[in-house]
Design a protein around this motif. Structure first.
Motif, PDB file in Angstrom:
ATOM      1  N   GLU A 247       0.664  -1.409  -0.430  1.00  0.00           N
ATOM      2  CA  GLU A 247       0.116   0.361   0.128  1.00  0.00           C
ATOM      3  C   GLU A 247       0.957   1.311  -0.155  1.00  0.00           C
ATOM      4  OE1 GLU A 247      -2.972   1.931   2.517  1.00  0.00           O
ATOM      5  OE2 GLU A 247      -3.099  -0.525   2.700  1.00  0.00           O
ATOM      6  N   ILE A 248       2.289   1.201   1.424  1.00  0.00           N
ATOM      7  CA  ILE A 248       2.829   2.777   0.848  1.00  0.00           C
ATOM      8  C   ILE A 248       3.887   2.457  -0.937  1.00  0.00           C
ATOM      9  CG2 ILE A 248       4.915   2.991   1.861  1.00  0.00           C
ATOM     10  CD1 ILE A 248       4.464   1.869   4.660  1.00  0.00           C
ATOM     11  N   ASP A 249       3.890   1.962  -1.473  1.00  0.00           N
ATOM     12  CA  ASP A 249       4.864   0.766  -2.547  1.00  0.00           C
ATOM     13  C   ASP A 249       3.548   1.574  -3.132  1.00  0.00           C
ATOM     14  OD1 ASP A 249       6.889   0.911  -1.393  1.00  0.00           O
ATOM     15  OD2 ASP A 249       6.159  -1.471  -2.503  1.00  0.00           O
ATOM     16  N   GLN A 250       2.494   1.279  -3.740  1.00  0.00           N
ATOM     17  CA  GLN A 250       1.272   2.575  -4.685  1.00  0.00           C
ATOM     18  C   GLN A 250       1.537   3.720  -3.621  1.00  0.00           C
ATOM     19  OE1 GLN A 250      -2.048  -0.485  -3.652  1.00  0.00           O
ATOM     20  NE2 GLN A 250      -1.692  -1.757  -4.761  1.00  0.00           N
ATOM     21  N   GLN A 251       0.685   4.153  -3.011  1.00  0.00           N
ATOM     22  CA  GLN A 251       0.597   5.537  -2.468  1.00  0.00           C
ATOM     23  C   GLN A 251       2.284   6.351  -3.181  1.00  0.00           C
ATOM     24  OE1 GLN A 251      -1.613   6.844  -1.366  1.00  0.00           O
ATOM     25  NE2 GLN A 251      -3.006   4.870  -1.276  1.00  0.00           N
ATOM     26  N   LYS A 252       3.316   5.469  -2.597  1.00  0.00           N
ATOM     27  CA  LYS A 252       4.578   6.494  -3.108  1.00  0.00           C
ATOM     28  C   LYS A 252       4.527   6.171  -4.464  1.00  0.00           C
ATOM     29  CE  LYS A 252      10.061   5.518  -3.242  1.00  0.00           C
ATOM     30  NZ  LYS A 252      10.412   4.565  -2.744  1.00  0.00           N
ATOM     31  N   GLU A 253       3.763   5.444  -5.290  1.00  0.00           N
ATOM     32  CA  GLU A 253       3.563   5.572  -7.002  1.00  0.00           C
ATOM     33  C   GLU A 253       2.801   6.572  -6.967  1.00  0.00           C
ATOM     34  OE1 GLU A 253       5.623   4.077  -9.353  1.00  0.00           O
ATOM     35  OE2 GLU A 253       7.218   3.258  -8.029  1.00  0.00           O
ATOM     36  N   LYS A 254       1.291   6.588  -6.500  1.00  0.00           N
ATOM     37  CA  LYS A 254       0.297   7.589  -7.005  1.00  0.00           C
ATOM     38  C   LYS A 254       1.366   8.681  -7.009  1.00  0.00           C
ATOM     39  CE  LYS A 254      -3.084   5.241  -6.387  1.00  0.00           C
ATOM     40  NZ  LYS A 254      -4.600   4.397  -4.740  1.00  0.00           N
ATOM     41  N   ALA A 255       2.203   9.335  -5.938  1.00  0.00           N
ATOM     42  CA  ALA A 255       2.661  10.596  -5.157  1.00  0.00           C
ATOM     43  C   ALA A 255       3.654  10.864  -6.171  1.00  0.00           C
ATOM     44  CB  ALA A 255       3.321  10.581  -3.207  1.00  0.00           C
TER      45      ALA A 255
ATOM     46  N   VAL B 136       5.462  18.104 -12.387  1.00  0.00           N
ATOM     47  CA  VAL B 136       6.814  18.854 -12.100  1.00  0.00           C
ATOM     48  C   VAL B 136       6.597  19.150 -13.980  1.00  0.00           C
ATOM     49  CG1 VAL B 136       8.830  18.153 -12.889  1.00  0.00           C
ATOM     50  CG2 VAL B 136       8.632  17.566 -10.404  1.00  0.00           C
ATOM     51  N   ALA B 137       6.300  17.848 -14.492  1.00  0.00           N
ATOM     52  CA  ALA B 137       5.989  18.645 -16.415  1.00  0.00           C
ATOM     53  C   ALA B 137       5.224  19.502 -16.653  1.00  0.00           C
ATOM     54  CB  ALA B 137       5.253  17.156 -16.703  1.00  0.00           C
ATOM     55  N   SER B 138       3.766  19.808 -15.847  1.00  0.00           N
ATOM     56  CA  SER B 138       3.518  20.992 -16.080  1.00  0.00           C
ATOM     57  C   SER B 138       4.161  22.743 -15.776  1.00  0.00           C
ATOM     58  CB  SER B 138       1.821  21.280 -15.516  1.00  0.00           C
ATOM     59  OG  SER B 138       1.173  20.191 -15.656  1.00  0.00           O
ATOM     60  N   LEU B 139       5.173  22.379 -14.302  1.00  0.00           N
ATOM     61  CA  LEU B 139       5.493  23.612 -14.272  1.00  0.00           C
ATOM     62  C   LEU B 139       7.064  23.614 -15.371  1.00  0.00           C
ATOM     63  CD1 LEU B 139       5.631  22.729 -10.288  1.00  0.00           C
ATOM     64  CD2 LEU B 139       4.265  24.588 -11.473  1.00  0.00           C
ATOM     65  N   SER B 140       7.636  22.412 -15.602  1.00  0.00           N
ATOM     66  CA  SER B 140       8.388  22.340 -16.634  1.00  0.00           C
ATOM     67  C   SER B 140       8.427  23.245 -17.729  1.00  0.00           C
ATOM     68  CB  SER B 140       9.252  20.892 -16.217  1.00  0.00           C
ATOM     69  OG  SER B 140       9.233  20.404 -15.370  1.00  0.00           O
ATOM     70  N   VAL B 141       6.950  22.573 -18.307  1.00  0.00           N
ATOM     71  CA  VAL B 141       6.747  22.513 -19.754  1.00  0.00           C
ATOM     72  C   VAL B 141       6.813  24.968 -19.352  1.00  0.00           C
ATOM     73  CG1 VAL B 141       4.825  23.213 -20.997  1.00  0.00           C
ATOM     74  CG2 VAL B 141       5.731  21.234 -20.060  1.00  0.00           C
TER      75      VAL B 141
ATOM     76  N   ALA C 112       3.638   9.838  -9.221  1.00  0.00           N
ATOM     77  CA  ALA C 112       3.450  10.010 -10.682  1.00  0.00           C
ATOM     78  C   ALA C 112       2.764  11.702 -10.593  1.00  0.00           C
ATOM     79  CB  ALA C 112       1.669   9.394 -10.998  1.00  0.00           C
ATOM     80  N   ALA C 113       1.908  12.064  -9.547  1.00  0.00           N
ATOM     81  CA  ALA C 113       1.381  12.869  -9.447  1.00  0.00           C
ATOM     82  C   ALA C 113       2.243  14.505  -9.148  1.00  0.00           C
ATOM     83  CB  ALA C 113       0.773  13.192  -7.884  1.00  0.00           C
ATOM     84  N   ILE C 114       3.223  13.944  -8.163  1.00  0.00           N
ATOM     85  CA  ILE C 114       4.828  14.491  -8.571  1.00  0.00           C
ATOM     86  C   ILE C 114       4.895  15.114  -9.766  1.00  0.00           C
ATOM     87  CG2 ILE C 114       7.296  15.284  -8.051  1.00  0.00           C
ATOM     88  CD1 ILE C 114       6.196  13.937  -5.257  1.00  0.00           C
ATOM     89  N   ARG C 115       5.346  13.470 -10.897  1.00  0.00           N
ATOM     90  CA  ARG C 115       6.231  14.361 -12.318  1.00  0.00           C
ATOM     91  C   ARG C 115       4.753  14.821 -13.172  1.00  0.00           C
ATOM     92  NH1 ARG C 115       7.639   7.774 -13.741  1.00  0.00           N
ATOM     93  NH2 ARG C 115       9.470   7.489 -12.347  1.00  0.00           N
ATOM     94  N   GLU C 116       3.702  15.052 -12.873  1.00  0.00           N
ATOM     95  CA  GLU C 116       2.564  15.506 -13.383  1.00  0.00           C
ATOM     96  C   GLU C 116       2.641  16.917 -13.498  1.00  0.00           C
ATOM     97  OE1 GLU C 116      -1.636  14.447 -13.330  1.00  0.00           O
ATOM     98  OE2 GLU C 116      -1.040  11.880 -13.851  1.00  0.00           O
TER      99      GLU C 116
ATOM    100  N   ILE D 135      13.334  15.373 -14.496  1.00  0.00           N
ATOM    101  CA  ILE D 135      13.455  14.250 -12.991  1.00  0.00           C
ATOM    102  C   ILE D 135      14.398  13.303 -12.544  1.00  0.00           C
ATOM    103  CG2 ILE D 135      12.156  12.015 -12.741  1.00  0.00           C
ATOM    104  CD1 ILE D 135       9.855  12.794 -14.295  1.00  0.00           C
ATOM    105  N   GLN D 136      15.214  13.227 -13.546  1.00  0.00           N
ATOM    106  CA  GLN D 136      16.601  12.318 -13.228  1.00  0.00           C
ATOM    107  C   GLN D 136      17.807  13.518 -12.528  1.00  0.00           C
ATOM    108  OE1 GLN D 136      18.502  11.277 -17.027  1.00  0.00           O
ATOM    109  NE2 GLN D 136      17.334   9.077 -17.189  1.00  0.00           N
ATOM    110  N   GLU D 137      18.168  15.100 -12.847  1.00  0.00           N
ATOM    111  CA  GLU D 137      18.192  15.981 -11.673  1.00  0.00           C
ATOM    112  C   GLU D 137      17.909  16.074 -10.735  1.00  0.00           C
ATOM    113  OE1 GLU D 137      18.372  19.540 -13.832  1.00  0.00           O
ATOM    114  OE2 GLU D 137      19.327  18.858 -15.617  1.00  0.00           O
TER     115      GLU D 137
END
Length: 174
Positions: free
Chosen positions: A122-130, A138-143, A132-136, A167-169
């Motif tokens: 459940e923690i891993d799933q929540q982490k993945e969701k978090a 970050v992607a929006s902000l990056s753009v 993914a949300a951060i990626r979105e 994301i790698q950085e």
């Protein structure tokens, strides 16, 4: 007259009267025979019955004593067996209790492991969701940042490339 014959007999000397002695002897023997028949025989019969009765009572008492001794020994054996059975039951109950305790402990451990694994998933799933949300975000902000900084429009491929580099950085900085 009797007194005079005694005095006379004493004065003349003692004489032996065989008829009187034989008569007295016969009367004595008849008296003994009557006593034997009517007194001594029944008395001896009663004594014999009494002796037999006492002997029977002694035999009965001895038999009762032996029976009581036998029953006492049987009761002692039964009590000993009962104690042994009780001891065996207690030991079996202790062993069963130990086995059940171990089963409960093992079940509790496995249940804790299962809950821990579920929590990790459940923690891993929540982490993945978090992530993914951060990626979105970050992607929006990056753009948004990139478009303002570069002031030009990026293509979709350029945008994906820029997001992955960012994301790698960000991952290396952690």
């Amino acid at each position: 007259m009797l007194a005079s014959s005694l005095v006379l007999g004493a004065a003349e000397g003692v004489r032996f009267n065989g008829g009187d002695i034989i008569f007295q002897l016969i009367v004595f023997l008849i008296l003994l025979a009557l006593l034997k028949k009517f007194a001594w025989g029944p008395l001896m019969g009663i004594m014999k019955q009494r002796e037999e009765h006492i002997a029977n009572e002694i035999n009965t008492a001895e038999a009762s004593r032996l029976e009581a001794k036998k029953l006492l020994e049987e009761q002692r054996n039964l009590l000993k067996e009962a104690r042994n059975d009780a001891h065996s039951l207690i030991e079996a109950a202790k062993k069963q209790g130990d086995i059940q305790r171990e089963e409960i402990i093992n079940f509790a451990r496995s249940e804790a492991e299962r809950i821990k694994e579920v929590a990790k998933l459940e923690i891993d799933q929540q982490k993945e969701k978090a992530v993914a949300a951060i990626r979105e975000q970050v992607a929006s902000l990056s753009v948004l940042i990139a478009s303002k900084v570069i002031e030009k429009e990026l293509t979709a491929d350029d945008q994906d490339k820029l997001i992955n580099e960012y994301i790698q950085e960000a991952g290396e900085e952690r």
